[in-house]
Design a protein around this motif. Structure first.
Motif, short mmCIF file in Angstrom:
data_model
loop_
_atom_site.label_atom_id
_atom_site.label_comp_id
_atom_site.label_asym_id
_atom_site.label_seq_id
_atom_site.Cartn_x
_atom_site.Cartn_y
_atom_site.Cartn_z
N UNK A 32 115.83 -51.01 34.58
CA UNK A 32 115.26 -52.34 34.43
C UNK A 32 115.23 -52.68 32.95
N UNK A 33 115.45 -53.95 32.64
CA UNK A 33 115.44 -54.42 31.26
C UNK A 33 114.56 -55.66 31.19
N UNK B 144 112.96 -42.33 30.95
CA UNK B 144 112.81 -42.65 29.53
C UNK B 144 112.76 -44.15 29.37
N UNK B 145 112.20 -44.59 28.27
CA UNK B 145 112.13 -46.01 27.94
C UNK B 145 112.57 -46.20 26.49
N UNK B 146 113.35 -47.25 26.26
CA UNK B 146 113.85 -47.55 24.93
C UNK B 146 113.68 -49.04 24.66
N UNK B 147 113.55 -49.37 23.38
CA UNK B 147 113.46 -50.77 22.98
C UNK B 147 114.52 -51.06 21.93
N UNK C 184 114.19 -51.22 27.91
CA UNK C 184 114.94 -50.66 29.03
C UNK C 184 114.20 -49.46 29.58
N UNK C 185 113.94 -49.49 30.88
CA UNK C 185 113.32 -48.35 31.57
C UNK C 185 114.34 -47.74 32.51
N UNK C 186 114.66 -46.47 32.29
CA UNK C 186 115.61 -45.76 33.14
C UNK C 186 114.84 -45.12 34.29
#
Length: 542
Positions: free
Chosen positions: A499-500, A528-531, A509-511
Protein backbone atom coordinates in the motif's frame (compact mmCIF):
# COMPACT_ATOMS: atom_id res chain seq x y z
CA UNK A 1 10.89 -2.26 -42.07
CA UNK A 2 10.16 -5.66 -43.61
CA UNK A 3 9.32 -7.10 -40.20
CA UNK A 4 7.01 -4.16 -39.42
CA UNK A 5 5.16 -4.53 -42.73
CA UNK A 6 4.83 -8.31 -42.22
CA UNK A 7 3.59 -7.75 -38.67
CA UNK A 8 0.87 -5.40 -39.89
CA UNK A 9 -0.24 -7.92 -42.50
CA UNK A 10 -0.53 -10.61 -39.82
CA UNK A 11 -2.55 -8.31 -37.55
CA UNK A 12 -4.92 -7.54 -40.38
CA UNK A 13 -5.33 -11.25 -41.06
CA UNK A 14 -6.12 -11.94 -37.41
CA UNK A 15 -8.68 -9.11 -37.32
CA UNK A 16 -10.48 -10.26 -40.45
CA UNK A 17 -10.04 -13.99 -40.27
CA UNK A 18 -12.84 -15.25 -42.51
CA UNK A 19 -14.11 -18.70 -43.37
CA UNK A 20 -12.12 -19.02 -46.59
CA UNK A 21 -8.90 -18.26 -44.73
CA UNK A 22 -9.99 -20.61 -41.95
CA UNK A 23 -10.18 -23.47 -44.40
CA UNK A 24 -6.59 -22.92 -45.56
CA UNK A 25 -4.86 -23.24 -42.18
CA UNK A 26 -4.20 -26.38 -40.22
CA UNK A 27 -3.98 -27.79 -36.71
CA UNK A 28 -3.90 -25.40 -33.78
CA UNK A 29 -4.10 -22.34 -36.02
CA UNK A 30 -7.45 -23.52 -37.38
CA UNK A 31 -8.80 -24.11 -33.89
CA UNK A 32 -7.65 -20.67 -32.82
CA UNK A 33 -9.20 -19.05 -35.86
CA UNK A 34 -12.53 -20.65 -35.12
CA UNK A 35 -12.32 -19.60 -31.46
CA UNK A 36 -11.52 -15.95 -32.16
CA UNK A 37 -13.76 -15.29 -35.16
CA UNK A 38 -16.95 -14.17 -33.45
CA UNK A 39 -19.50 -11.59 -34.57
CA UNK A 40 -20.00 -8.23 -32.93
CA UNK A 41 -22.33 -8.15 -29.95
CA UNK A 42 -25.94 -8.52 -30.95
CA UNK A 43 -25.27 -9.57 -34.52
CA UNK A 44 -26.00 -13.25 -34.01
CA UNK A 45 -28.23 -13.28 -30.95
CA UNK A 46 -31.66 -11.90 -31.81
CA UNK A 47 -33.33 -14.05 -29.16
CA UNK A 48 -33.53 -12.79 -25.59
CA UNK A 49 -33.58 -15.14 -22.63
CA UNK A 50 -36.50 -14.79 -20.25
CA UNK A 51 -34.73 -13.94 -16.98
CA UNK A 52 -37.21 -16.12 -15.10
CA UNK A 53 -35.54 -19.12 -16.75
CA UNK A 54 -32.25 -18.41 -14.96
CA UNK A 55 -32.61 -21.06 -12.28
CA UNK A 56 -29.14 -20.78 -10.70
CA UNK A 57 -27.16 -17.85 -9.31
CA UNK A 58 -25.62 -16.13 -12.36
CA UNK A 59 -23.21 -13.98 -10.30
CA UNK A 60 -20.72 -16.69 -9.42
CA UNK A 61 -17.78 -14.59 -10.68
CA UNK A 62 -18.66 -11.59 -8.53
CA UNK A 63 -18.64 -7.91 -9.41
CA UNK A 64 -15.93 -5.35 -10.06
CA UNK A 65 -15.33 -1.71 -10.87
CA UNK A 66 -12.42 0.08 -12.47
CA UNK A 67 -10.70 3.13 -13.95
CA UNK A 68 -12.38 5.77 -11.78
CA UNK A 69 -12.90 9.16 -13.44
CA UNK A 70 -14.07 12.40 -11.79
CA UNK A 71 -17.66 12.00 -13.03
CA UNK A 72 -17.87 8.34 -14.00
CA UNK A 73 -17.50 4.81 -12.72
CA UNK A 74 -17.14 1.57 -14.68
CA UNK A 75 -19.07 -1.44 -13.36
CA UNK A 76 -18.47 -5.05 -14.39
CA UNK A 77 -19.96 -8.48 -13.96
CA UNK A 78 -20.28 -11.65 -15.99
CA UNK A 79 -23.24 -14.01 -15.88
CA UNK A 80 -22.14 -17.62 -15.39
CA UNK A 81 -24.46 -19.90 -13.39
CA UNK A 82 -22.09 -22.82 -14.10
CA UNK A 83 -18.73 -21.08 -14.63
CA UNK A 84 -16.70 -24.24 -15.24
CA UNK A 85 -18.74 -25.13 -18.31
CA UNK A 86 -17.69 -23.74 -21.71
CA UNK A 87 -20.89 -21.70 -22.14
CA UNK A 88 -21.07 -20.63 -18.50
CA UNK A 89 -24.37 -22.42 -18.07
CA UNK A 90 -26.43 -20.02 -20.21
CA UNK A 91 -27.87 -20.46 -23.71
CA UNK A 92 -26.61 -18.33 -26.61
CA UNK A 93 -29.23 -15.65 -25.98
CA UNK A 94 -29.13 -12.07 -24.79
CA UNK A 95 -29.86 -11.41 -21.11
CA UNK A 96 -31.20 -8.17 -19.64
CA UNK A 97 -29.24 -7.10 -16.58
CA UNK A 98 -30.52 -4.38 -14.25
CA UNK A 99 -27.91 -2.32 -12.42
CA UNK A 100 -28.18 0.16 -9.58
CA UNK A 101 -25.82 2.73 -8.04
CA UNK A 102 -26.41 4.27 -4.62
CA UNK A 103 -24.82 6.41 -1.93
CA UNK A 104 -25.38 3.75 0.73
CA UNK A 105 -24.85 0.01 0.96
CA UNK A 106 -28.56 -0.63 1.66
CA UNK A 107 -29.61 1.27 -1.49
CA UNK A 108 -31.98 3.63 0.26
CA UNK A 109 -30.42 6.59 -1.63
CA UNK A 110 -30.21 5.47 -5.23
CA UNK A 111 -28.23 7.71 -7.58
CA UNK A 112 -28.60 5.92 -10.92
CA UNK A 113 -30.18 2.75 -12.26
CA UNK A 114 -30.40 1.27 -15.71
CA UNK A 115 -30.46 -1.75 -17.98
CA UNK A 116 -27.53 -3.41 -19.72
CA UNK A 117 -27.51 -6.32 -22.17
CA UNK A 118 -25.26 -9.30 -21.57
CA UNK A 119 -24.39 -10.69 -25.00
CA UNK A 120 -23.43 -14.34 -25.51
CA UNK A 121 -20.76 -13.23 -28.01
CA UNK A 122 -18.90 -11.74 -25.03
CA UNK A 123 -19.79 -14.71 -22.82
CA UNK A 124 -22.41 -12.59 -21.07
CA UNK A 125 -19.93 -10.06 -19.68
CA UNK A 126 -21.32 -6.63 -18.81
CA UNK A 127 -19.43 -3.31 -18.81
CA UNK A 128 -21.53 -0.36 -17.59
CA UNK A 129 -20.11 3.17 -17.76
CA UNK A 130 -22.15 5.36 -15.40
CA UNK A 131 -21.74 9.06 -16.21
CA UNK A 132 -22.59 12.49 -14.69
CA UNK A 133 -21.68 11.63 -11.11
CA UNK A 134 -20.28 13.81 -8.35
CA UNK A 135 -16.51 13.73 -8.10
CA UNK A 136 -14.57 12.25 -5.18
CA UNK A 137 -17.51 10.21 -3.87
CA UNK A 138 -17.93 6.64 -2.70
CA UNK A 139 -20.76 4.66 -4.30
CA UNK A 140 -22.26 1.19 -3.94
CA UNK A 141 -23.56 -0.89 -6.82
CA UNK A 142 -25.29 -4.17 -7.63
CA UNK A 143 -26.82 -6.08 -10.54
CA UNK A 144 -30.07 -8.05 -10.89
CA UNK A 145 -31.19 -10.79 -13.27
CA UNK A 146 -34.67 -12.16 -12.69
CA UNK A 147 -34.91 -13.08 -9.01
CA UNK A 148 -31.12 -13.05 -8.55
CA UNK A 149 -29.18 -10.13 -7.02
CA UNK A 150 -25.42 -9.83 -7.17
CA UNK A 151 -23.11 -9.14 -4.23
CA UNK A 152 -22.81 -5.43 -3.44
CA UNK A 153 -19.71 -3.68 -4.73
CA UNK A 154 -18.09 -0.49 -3.49
CA UNK A 155 -16.44 2.00 -5.83
CA UNK A 156 -15.62 5.69 -6.11
CA UNK A 157 -15.13 8.58 -8.48
CA UNK A 158 -11.82 10.42 -8.73
CA UNK A 159 -11.38 13.98 -7.47
CA UNK A 160 -12.01 16.76 -10.00
CA UNK A 161 -9.05 17.64 -12.24
CA UNK A 162 -8.19 20.84 -10.39
CA UNK A 163 -9.05 19.63 -6.90
CA UNK A 164 -6.39 20.25 -4.28
CA UNK A 165 -6.79 16.86 -2.66
CA UNK A 166 -4.16 16.22 0.00
CA UNK A 167 -4.16 12.43 0.31
CA UNK A 168 -4.68 9.25 -1.66
CA UNK A 169 -4.04 5.66 -0.61
CA UNK A 170 -3.48 3.01 -3.24
CA UNK A 171 -2.56 -0.65 -3.27
CA UNK A 172 -0.43 -2.46 -5.83
CA UNK A 173 -0.73 -6.18 -6.58
CA UNK A 174 0.62 -8.63 -9.15
CA UNK A 175 1.20 -12.24 -10.12
CA UNK A 176 -1.52 -14.59 -8.89
CA UNK A 177 -0.80 -18.13 -10.03
CA UNK A 178 -3.83 -20.18 -8.95
CA UNK A 179 -1.82 -23.40 -8.92
CA UNK A 180 0.83 -21.92 -6.57
CA UNK A 181 -1.46 -21.19 -3.66
CA UNK A 182 -4.39 -19.39 -2.11
CA UNK A 183 -5.20 -15.74 -2.73
CA UNK A 184 -5.27 -15.03 1.00
CA UNK A 185 -3.61 -11.65 0.54
CA UNK A 186 -6.68 -10.47 -1.38
CA UNK A 187 -8.89 -11.28 1.60
CA UNK A 188 -6.79 -8.95 3.70
CA UNK A 189 -6.65 -6.30 0.97
CA UNK A 190 -10.45 -6.30 0.87
CA UNK A 191 -10.37 -5.04 4.48
CA UNK A 192 -7.83 -2.27 3.80
CA UNK A 193 -8.93 1.36 3.54
CA UNK A 194 -7.60 2.16 0.07
CA UNK A 195 -8.98 4.33 -2.70
CA UNK A 196 -7.84 2.26 -5.69
CA UNK A 197 -5.94 -0.96 -6.49
CA UNK A 198 -3.43 -1.21 -9.32
CA UNK A 199 -2.99 -4.68 -10.77
CA UNK A 200 0.41 -4.75 -12.47
CA UNK A 201 0.15 -7.94 -14.47
CA UNK A 202 -0.06 -11.73 -14.50
CA UNK A 203 -3.70 -11.77 -13.44
CA UNK A 204 -3.75 -15.37 -14.62
CA UNK A 205 -1.27 -17.95 -15.85
CA UNK A 206 -1.56 -19.96 -19.00
CA UNK A 207 -0.16 -23.10 -17.36
CA UNK A 208 -2.22 -26.20 -16.61
CA UNK A 209 -4.04 -26.51 -13.28
CA UNK A 210 -4.55 -30.09 -12.14
CA UNK A 211 -7.57 -31.60 -10.41
CA UNK A 212 -6.34 -30.75 -6.91
CA UNK A 213 -5.52 -27.12 -7.72
CA UNK A 214 -1.75 -27.60 -7.71
CA UNK A 215 -0.19 -26.34 -4.48
CA UNK A 216 -3.67 -25.74 -3.05
CA UNK A 217 -3.87 -29.53 -2.73
CA UNK A 218 -7.66 -29.74 -2.56
CA UNK A 219 -8.99 -32.74 -0.70
CA UNK A 220 -12.67 -31.83 -0.66
CA UNK A 221 -13.19 -31.31 -4.40
CA UNK A 222 -11.69 -31.88 -7.81
CA UNK A 223 -11.36 -29.40 -10.64
CA UNK A 224 -12.52 -30.40 -14.12
CA UNK A 225 -9.95 -31.85 -16.51
CA UNK A 226 -10.49 -28.94 -18.90
CA UNK A 227 -8.20 -26.83 -16.70
CA UNK A 228 -5.38 -29.36 -16.90
CA UNK A 229 -3.92 -27.96 -20.13
CA UNK A 230 -2.25 -24.77 -21.31
CA UNK A 231 -4.55 -22.01 -22.52
CA UNK A 232 -4.55 -21.64 -26.31
CA UNK A 233 -8.07 -20.90 -27.53
CA UNK A 234 -10.56 -18.22 -26.60
CA UNK A 235 -12.59 -20.78 -24.68
CA UNK A 236 -9.46 -21.87 -22.77
CA UNK A 237 -8.78 -18.31 -21.63
CA UNK A 238 -12.40 -17.67 -20.72
CA UNK A 239 -12.53 -20.79 -18.59
CA UNK A 240 -9.24 -19.92 -16.90
CA UNK A 241 -10.61 -16.49 -15.92
CA UNK A 242 -13.68 -18.23 -14.54
CA UNK A 243 -11.44 -20.46 -12.42
CA UNK A 244 -9.46 -17.52 -11.05
CA UNK A 245 -12.56 -15.42 -10.37
CA UNK A 246 -14.12 -18.34 -8.53
CA UNK A 247 -11.66 -17.56 -5.71
CA UNK A 248 -13.61 -15.86 -2.88
CA UNK A 249 -10.70 -13.65 -1.77
CA UNK A 250 -10.21 -12.26 -5.27
CA UNK A 251 -13.93 -11.58 -5.57
CA UNK A 252 -13.90 -9.82 -2.19
CA UNK A 253 -11.06 -7.49 -3.21
CA UNK A 254 -12.80 -6.58 -6.47
CA UNK A 255 -16.06 -5.87 -4.64
CA UNK A 256 -14.30 -3.70 -2.06
CA UNK A 257 -12.18 -1.45 -4.30
CA UNK A 258 -12.00 -0.14 -7.87
CA UNK A 259 -9.17 -1.80 -9.84
CA UNK A 260 -6.93 -0.31 -12.51
CA UNK A 261 -5.50 -3.23 -14.47
CA UNK A 262 -2.68 -3.77 -16.89
CA UNK A 263 -1.21 -7.03 -18.14
CA UNK A 264 2.21 -8.58 -18.37
CA UNK A 265 3.04 -11.80 -20.22
CA UNK A 266 1.16 -14.69 -18.61
CA UNK A 267 -2.27 -13.36 -19.53
CA UNK A 268 -1.18 -14.54 -23.00
CA UNK A 269 2.07 -16.53 -22.88
CA UNK A 270 5.27 -16.46 -20.84
CA UNK A 271 7.83 -13.85 -21.96
CA UNK A 272 6.28 -13.07 -25.34
CA UNK A 273 7.53 -9.88 -26.98
CA UNK A 274 5.14 -8.01 -29.25
CA UNK A 275 4.12 -10.49 -31.95
CA UNK A 276 6.99 -12.86 -31.13
CA UNK A 277 6.06 -15.93 -29.07
CA UNK A 278 8.20 -17.66 -26.48
CA UNK A 279 8.70 -20.73 -28.67
CA UNK A 280 8.98 -21.34 -32.39
CA UNK A 281 5.28 -20.98 -33.21
CA UNK A 282 4.48 -19.37 -36.58
CA UNK A 283 3.71 -15.64 -36.09
CA UNK A 284 0.27 -15.91 -37.65
CA UNK A 285 -0.64 -18.65 -35.21
CA UNK A 286 0.66 -16.68 -32.23
CA UNK A 287 -1.29 -13.56 -33.23
CA UNK A 288 -4.46 -15.63 -33.23
CA UNK A 289 -3.63 -16.84 -29.74
CA UNK A 290 -2.92 -13.24 -28.72
CA UNK A 291 -6.29 -12.16 -30.13
CA UNK A 292 -8.00 -14.83 -28.04
CA UNK A 293 -6.10 -13.83 -24.89
CA UNK A 294 -6.76 -10.12 -25.35
CA UNK A 295 -10.46 -10.62 -25.97
CA UNK A 296 -10.87 -12.80 -22.88
CA UNK A 297 -8.91 -10.25 -20.84
CA UNK A 298 -11.26 -7.44 -21.82
CA UNK A 299 -14.33 -9.58 -21.22
CA UNK A 300 -13.25 -10.35 -17.66
CA UNK A 301 -11.80 -7.03 -16.50
CA UNK A 302 -13.42 -3.71 -15.45
CA UNK A 303 -12.23 -1.82 -18.53
CA UNK A 304 -13.85 0.97 -20.53
CA UNK A 305 -14.83 1.05 -24.22
CA UNK A 306 -11.52 2.51 -25.50
CA UNK A 307 -9.77 -0.63 -24.26
CA UNK A 308 -11.96 -3.05 -26.21
CA UNK A 309 -9.59 -5.03 -28.46
CA UNK A 310 -9.61 -5.31 -32.21
CA UNK A 311 -8.24 -8.70 -33.16
CA UNK A 312 -4.72 -9.08 -31.73
CA UNK A 313 -4.43 -5.38 -30.80
CA UNK A 314 -5.63 -3.66 -27.64
CA UNK A 315 -4.69 -0.19 -26.44
CA UNK A 316 -4.19 -0.72 -22.74
CA UNK A 317 -1.91 2.22 -21.90
CA UNK A 318 -3.94 5.13 -20.55
CA UNK A 319 -3.86 8.03 -18.10
CA UNK A 320 -5.85 8.70 -14.92
CA UNK A 321 -5.80 11.78 -12.69
CA UNK A 322 -6.67 12.11 -9.01
CA UNK A 323 -6.97 15.87 -8.64
CA UNK A 324 -3.75 17.86 -8.32
CA UNK A 325 -2.17 15.17 -6.16
CA UNK A 326 -1.42 12.37 -8.61
CA UNK A 327 -1.25 11.52 -12.29
CA UNK A 328 -1.12 7.81 -13.19
CA UNK A 329 0.32 6.78 -16.55
CA UNK A 330 -0.46 3.09 -16.91
CA UNK A 331 1.95 1.35 -19.27
CA UNK A 332 1.89 -1.74 -21.47
CA UNK A 333 5.48 -3.01 -21.72
CA UNK A 334 4.56 -6.27 -23.44
CA UNK A 335 2.57 -5.60 -26.62
CA UNK A 336 4.98 -3.24 -28.39
CA UNK A 337 8.42 -4.30 -27.19
CA UNK A 338 11.39 -5.43 -29.25
CA UNK A 339 12.34 -9.07 -28.88
CA UNK A 340 14.48 -9.84 -25.86
CA UNK A 341 18.23 -9.71 -26.47
CA UNK A 342 20.26 -12.90 -26.03
CA UNK A 343 17.14 -14.85 -25.13
CA UNK A 344 14.80 -13.87 -22.33
CA UNK A 345 16.80 -14.90 -19.24
CA UNK A 346 19.68 -13.43 -17.23
CA UNK A 347 22.57 -12.61 -19.55
CA UNK A 348 25.74 -10.53 -19.69
CA UNK A 349 24.75 -7.23 -21.36
CA UNK A 350 26.28 -6.47 -24.73
CA UNK A 351 25.84 -4.66 -28.05
CA UNK A 352 22.53 -6.37 -28.81
CA UNK A 353 20.83 -5.38 -25.54
CA UNK A 354 22.37 -1.89 -25.64
CA UNK A 355 21.23 -1.12 -29.19
CA UNK A 356 19.63 2.38 -29.05
CA UNK A 357 16.88 1.27 -31.43
CA UNK A 358 15.49 -1.24 -28.93
CA UNK A 359 12.26 -0.31 -27.19
CA UNK A 360 10.15 -1.68 -24.36
CA UNK A 361 7.18 0.63 -24.93
CA UNK A 362 7.11 1.22 -28.68
CA UNK A 363 7.55 4.69 -30.14
CA UNK A 364 3.91 5.80 -29.89
CA UNK A 365 3.52 4.89 -26.22
CA UNK A 366 6.89 6.46 -25.36
CA UNK A 367 5.88 9.71 -27.02
CA UNK A 368 2.47 9.63 -25.27
CA UNK A 369 4.17 9.18 -21.89
CA UNK A 370 6.71 11.97 -22.34
CA UNK A 371 4.06 14.37 -23.67
CA UNK A 372 1.87 13.55 -20.66
CA UNK A 373 4.67 14.40 -18.28
CA UNK A 374 5.30 17.68 -20.07
CA UNK A 375 1.67 18.65 -19.49
CA UNK A 376 1.42 17.34 -15.92
CA UNK A 377 0.97 19.63 -12.94
CA UNK A 378 0.44 16.77 -10.48
CA UNK A 379 2.37 16.58 -7.22
CA UNK A 380 3.17 12.90 -7.82
CA UNK A 381 3.66 11.32 -11.24
CA UNK A 382 3.11 7.61 -10.78
CA UNK A 383 3.99 5.00 -13.40
CA UNK A 384 2.14 1.68 -12.88
CA UNK A 385 3.87 -0.84 -15.15
CA UNK A 386 5.09 -4.40 -15.31
CA UNK A 387 8.82 -5.19 -15.16
CA UNK A 388 11.62 -3.83 -12.94
CA UNK A 389 12.85 -0.47 -14.23
CA UNK A 390 15.90 -0.05 -11.98
CA UNK A 391 19.09 -1.90 -12.71
CA UNK A 392 19.44 -5.29 -10.95
CA UNK A 393 22.86 -6.90 -11.18
CA UNK A 394 22.90 -10.52 -10.09
CA UNK A 395 26.38 -10.14 -8.52
CA UNK A 396 28.87 -7.45 -7.64
CA UNK A 397 31.70 -8.74 -9.84
CA UNK A 398 32.46 -7.45 -13.34
CA UNK A 399 30.84 -10.48 -15.01
CA UNK A 400 27.39 -9.57 -13.68
CA UNK A 401 24.24 -10.55 -15.56
CA UNK A 402 21.00 -8.65 -16.04
CA UNK A 403 17.44 -9.76 -16.78
CA UNK A 404 16.83 -9.38 -20.50
CA UNK A 405 13.06 -9.43 -19.94
CA UNK A 406 13.12 -6.28 -17.76
CA UNK A 407 14.17 -2.69 -18.51
CA UNK A 408 17.77 -3.89 -18.01
CA UNK A 409 17.43 -5.58 -21.39
CA UNK A 410 16.37 -2.26 -22.93
CA UNK A 411 18.69 0.34 -21.32
CA UNK A 412 18.36 2.88 -24.13
CA UNK A 413 14.58 2.77 -23.79
CA UNK A 414 14.94 3.31 -20.04
CA UNK A 415 17.30 6.21 -20.53
CA UNK A 416 14.89 7.95 -22.91
CA UNK A 417 12.11 7.61 -20.35
CA UNK A 418 14.18 8.92 -17.44
CA UNK A 419 15.59 11.76 -19.55
CA UNK A 420 12.05 12.67 -20.56
CA UNK A 421 10.95 12.79 -16.93
CA UNK A 422 13.87 15.02 -16.05
CA UNK A 423 13.27 17.30 -19.05
CA UNK A 424 9.60 17.64 -18.05
CA UNK A 425 10.59 18.71 -14.55
CA UNK A 426 9.00 15.68 -12.89
CA UNK A 427 10.21 16.02 -9.29
CA UNK A 428 8.24 13.24 -7.66
CA UNK A 429 8.42 10.20 -9.92
CA UNK A 430 7.16 6.92 -8.49
CA UNK A 431 7.24 3.67 -10.44
CA UNK A 432 4.96 0.78 -9.42
CA UNK A 433 6.15 -2.63 -10.62
CA UNK A 434 5.20 -6.31 -10.39
CA UNK A 435 6.52 -9.43 -12.18
CA UNK A 436 9.35 -10.70 -9.95
CA UNK A 437 7.44 -12.32 -7.04
CA UNK A 438 9.33 -10.34 -4.41
CA UNK A 439 8.97 -6.97 -2.77
CA UNK A 440 11.60 -4.37 -3.60
CA UNK A 441 12.14 -0.76 -2.68
CA UNK A 442 14.59 0.97 -5.03
CA UNK A 443 16.04 4.38 -5.67
CA UNK A 444 16.02 5.22 -9.38
CA UNK A 445 19.47 6.60 -10.20
CA UNK A 446 20.63 8.83 -13.04
CA UNK A 447 23.61 6.45 -13.37
CA UNK A 448 23.19 3.06 -11.75
CA UNK A 449 26.95 2.50 -12.01
CA UNK A 450 27.50 5.45 -9.67
CA UNK A 451 25.75 5.16 -6.28
CA UNK A 452 26.43 8.84 -5.70
CA UNK A 453 24.63 9.99 -8.84
CA UNK A 454 21.35 11.88 -8.67
CA UNK A 455 18.28 10.00 -7.47
CA UNK A 456 15.50 10.62 -10.00
CA UNK A 457 12.64 8.77 -8.37
CA UNK A 458 11.44 5.82 -6.36
CA UNK A 459 10.46 2.34 -7.51
CA UNK A 460 8.08 0.24 -5.42
CA UNK A 461 7.87 -3.42 -6.48
CA UNK A 462 4.82 -5.36 -5.27
CA UNK A 463 5.44 -8.99 -4.50
CA UNK A 464 3.13 -11.69 -5.86
CA UNK A 465 -0.24 -12.63 -4.48
CA UNK A 466 0.63 -16.34 -4.76
CA UNK A 467 3.17 -16.96 -7.54
CA UNK A 468 6.28 -18.67 -6.23
CA UNK A 469 4.36 -20.41 -3.43
CA UNK A 470 5.22 -19.47 0.16
CA UNK A 471 8.51 -17.68 -0.45
CA UNK A 472 10.86 -16.50 2.30
CA UNK A 473 11.63 -13.28 4.15
CA UNK A 474 15.26 -13.51 3.00
CA UNK A 475 15.52 -15.34 -0.34
CA UNK A 476 18.77 -17.16 -1.07
CA UNK A 477 20.02 -14.32 -3.28
CA UNK A 478 19.11 -11.57 -0.78
CA UNK A 479 22.60 -10.62 0.41
CA UNK A 480 24.12 -10.96 -3.05
CA UNK A 481 21.58 -8.60 -4.69
CA UNK A 482 21.71 -6.10 -1.84
CA UNK A 483 25.50 -5.92 -2.15
CA UNK A 484 25.48 -5.70 -5.95
CA UNK A 485 22.83 -2.94 -6.08
CA UNK A 486 23.40 -0.15 -3.54
CA UNK A 487 20.21 1.56 -4.72
CA UNK A 488 18.18 -1.49 -3.58
CA UNK A 489 16.84 -0.40 -0.19
CA UNK A 490 14.46 -3.25 0.61
CA UNK A 491 14.09 -6.88 -0.46
CA UNK A 492 11.58 -9.42 0.87
CA UNK A 493 10.41 -12.66 -0.73
CA UNK A 494 7.06 -13.33 0.95
CA UNK A 495 3.68 -13.06 -0.79
CA UNK A 496 1.31 -10.13 -0.32
CA UNK A 497 0.83 -6.61 -1.65
CA UNK A 498 1.99 -3.05 -1.02
CA UNK A 499 0.00 0.00 0.00
CA UNK A 500 1.19 3.53 -0.77
CA UNK A 501 -0.20 6.61 0.98
CA UNK A 502 0.46 9.70 -1.14
CA UNK A 503 0.41 13.07 0.60
CA UNK A 504 1.43 16.62 -0.19
CA UNK A 505 4.74 16.33 1.65
CA UNK A 506 5.63 12.62 1.46
CA UNK A 507 4.59 9.15 0.42
CA UNK A 508 4.65 6.08 2.62
CA UNK A 509 4.91 2.50 1.33
CA UNK A 510 3.88 -0.41 3.55
CA UNK A 511 4.97 -3.85 2.37
CA UNK A 512 2.20 -6.20 3.55
CA UNK A 513 3.05 -9.90 3.60
CA UNK A 514 1.58 -13.27 4.56
CA UNK A 515 3.75 -16.15 5.86
CA UNK A 516 2.24 -18.83 3.61
CA UNK A 517 -0.15 -19.37 0.70
CA UNK A 518 -0.02 -23.14 0.23
CA UNK A 519 -2.75 -23.43 2.84
CA UNK A 520 -5.52 -20.96 3.63
CA UNK A 521 -5.89 -18.63 6.60
CA UNK A 522 -2.53 -16.85 6.82
CA UNK A 523 -2.41 -13.60 8.83
CA UNK A 524 -1.03 -10.40 7.31
CA UNK A 525 1.74 -8.25 8.76
CA UNK A 526 3.76 -5.24 7.64
CA UNK A 527 7.23 -6.48 6.72
CA UNK A 528 8.62 -2.93 6.41
CA UNK A 529 7.60 0.66 5.82
CA UNK A 530 9.46 3.31 3.84
CA UNK A 531 8.89 6.97 3.06
CA UNK A 532 10.00 9.26 0.27
CA UNK A 533 9.79 13.01 0.68
CA UNK A 534 8.26 15.27 -1.95
CA UNK A 535 11.09 17.06 -3.73
CA UNK A 536 13.70 14.73 -2.23
CA UNK A 537 13.41 11.35 -4.01
CA UNK A 538 14.79 8.23 -2.41
CA UNK A 539 13.52 5.76 0.18
CA UNK A 540 14.11 6.00 3.91
CA UNK A 541 12.82 3.63 6.64
CA UNK A 542 9.63 4.99 8.16
Amino acid sequence: MTHVRHSEELRAAARHFGRRRFLTVTGAAAALAFATQLPAAGAAAAAELDARRVAEDPFTLGVASGDPLPSSVLLWTRLAPRPFEPEGGLPAERVSVHWELAHDERFTRTVRRGLAIAHPEFRHAVHVEVEHLDSDRVFFYRFRVGDWTSPVGRTRTAPAPGARNSELKLAAVSCQAYHDGYFTAYGHLAQEDVDVVFHLGDYLYEYAVNATGGARAYTDRRLPDLFNRETLTLEDYRLRYALYKSDPDLRAAHAAHPFVVTWDDHETENNYAGDIPENGVPPEEFLLRRAAAYRAYWEHQPLRRPQQPEGPDMKLYRRLRFGRLAQFDILDTRQYRSDQAYGDGWQVPGPESEDPARTLTGAAQERWLLDGWQASDARWNVLPQQVVLSERRDRSTADFKLSMDSWDGYPASRQRILAGAEAAGVENLMVLTGDVHVGYGLDIKADFRDPGSQTLGTEIVATSISSGKDGADRPSNHDRLMQANPHLRFFNGRRGYVTVALGEESARADFRTVPYVTRPGAPVTTAASYVTEAGDPGLKPA
